[in-house]
Scaffold this motif. Structure first.
Motif, PDB file in Angstrom:
ATOM      1  N   VAL A 222     -22.126  -0.980  24.596  1.00  0.00           N
ATOM      2  CA  VAL A 222     -22.695  -1.186  26.130  1.00  0.00           C
ATOM      3  C   VAL A 222     -24.276  -0.791  26.189  1.00  0.00           C
ATOM      4  O   VAL A 222     -25.026  -1.499  26.636  1.00  0.00           O
ATOM      5  N   TYR A 238     -22.020  -6.877  33.443  1.00  0.00           N
ATOM      6  CA  TYR A 238     -21.400  -6.520  32.236  1.00  0.00           C
ATOM      7  C   TYR A 238     -19.996  -6.660  32.185  1.00  0.00           C
ATOM      8  O   TYR A 238     -19.171  -6.096  32.910  1.00  0.00           O
ATOM      9  N   SER A 240     -16.669  -6.273  29.679  1.00  0.00           N
ATOM     10  CA  SER A 240     -16.196  -6.231  28.463  1.00  0.00           C
ATOM     11  C   SER A 240     -14.850  -6.956  28.228  1.00  0.00           C
ATOM     12  O   SER A 240     -13.946  -6.847  29.524  1.00  0.00           O
ATOM     13  N   ASP A 245     -18.422  -8.614  24.126  1.00  0.00           N
ATOM     14  CA  ASP A 245     -18.797  -8.022  25.400  1.00  0.00           C
ATOM     15  C   ASP A 245     -19.706  -9.073  26.002  1.00  0.00           C
ATOM     16  O   ASP A 245     -20.391  -9.932  25.293  1.00  0.00           O
TER      17      ASP A 245
END
Length: 269
Positions: A222, A238, A240, A245
């Protein structure tokens, strides 16, 4: 509690959810600004202390998932900058380092993280929410999109930096708040008066991190994306997942984002 199945793969870790709030209040009524707000204060320090994280951005706010066994390291890492609370019986109770000192191990120096390949599909995405009381009106369509409508995603060729398109649909229901990420073509199938987005109604492009399933034992994935975007003041969502990702950035900034990430990869070699 799910029955064993040959069709289901389960990670062997239990994860806890961290939510970063301002002035003790969760920003439930406003749209999230993405991981750039917490890249330097949370994501980067955890990566430096070799803590693997999963990231989940939603329409309302952002969540960081950490493995339960890493909690002592997480507390010790973040306690210097944050007031930390845990939820007990619906109440927020302050947490101190002493509460988790039992079993705390000084983290090992983190190895240089692997710089995973980044691909950018041409697909345009929308980040949306719906009022909970309107969910039944689109439930049938949601089920169709989630389970019946998708064709197998096209994989990029060896060494390719781009995908023509990508199959991606994300639905989350957290404390009554609904967040949906879907491609612009799929959005046309839903009643437009029920889908709520920001006033600007911007479209988003995606960068997908990883050329193969990432697993959960690495750290810094990340941070690899969030830090350069934060330095350039570029907002991002973002998400995951079990295998890859995904970072969503405003469509007009995708060229700058790809350039930043390519520079990061080249400097890390």
């Amino acid at each position: 509690e799910l029955p064993p199945s040959e069709f289901m793969q389960v990670a062997d870790s239990t994860w806890l959810v961290l939510s970063v709030v301002s002035n003790g209040r969760a920003p439930s009524g406003c749209q999230a600004t993405g991981v750039t707000k917490i890249a330097r204060s949370v994501i980067a320090p955890l990566a430096e202390h070799h803590v693997s994280v999963l990231m989940l951005s939603t329409y309302q706010t952002d969540f960081i998932l950490v493995r339960e066994r890493d909690l002592p390291v997480v507390i010790h890492t973040l306690a210097g900058e944050f007031d930390i609370y845990k939820e007990e019986s619906g109440e927020c109770v302050p947490v101190t380092c002493d509460d988790v000192s039992n079993g705390f191990l000084k983290p090992k120096p983190a190895a240089s993280p692997t710089l995973h390949p980044v691909q950018s599909p041409q697909t345009r995405f929308c980040v949306l929410t719906v009022a909970p009381d309107t969910l039944p009106a689109i439930a049938t369509m949601l089920i169709d999109v989630l389970f019946y409508s998708h064709s197998p995603p096209k994989e990029a060729g060896a060494g390719s930096k781009d995908l023509d398109s990508i199959t991606f649909f994300s639905f989350s229901l957290i404390e009554g708040y609904i967040s949906i990420v879907m491609d612009a073509e799929t959005q046309k199938r839903f009643p437009s008066d029920l889908l709520l987005t920001s006033l600007t109604g911007e479209l988003w492009r995606m960068v997908r991190i990883g050329g193969q399933p990432l697993g959960f034992d690495e750290c810094g994935i990340v941070a690899q994306i969030a830090e350069p975007l934060a330095a350039a003041d570029i907002s991002a969502y973002y998400i995951s997942t079990f295998n890859f990702d995904h970072a969503l950035v405003p469509e007009e900034g995708i060229g700058e984002v790809i350039q930043l990430l390519q520079q990061r990869q080249e400097s890390g070699r």
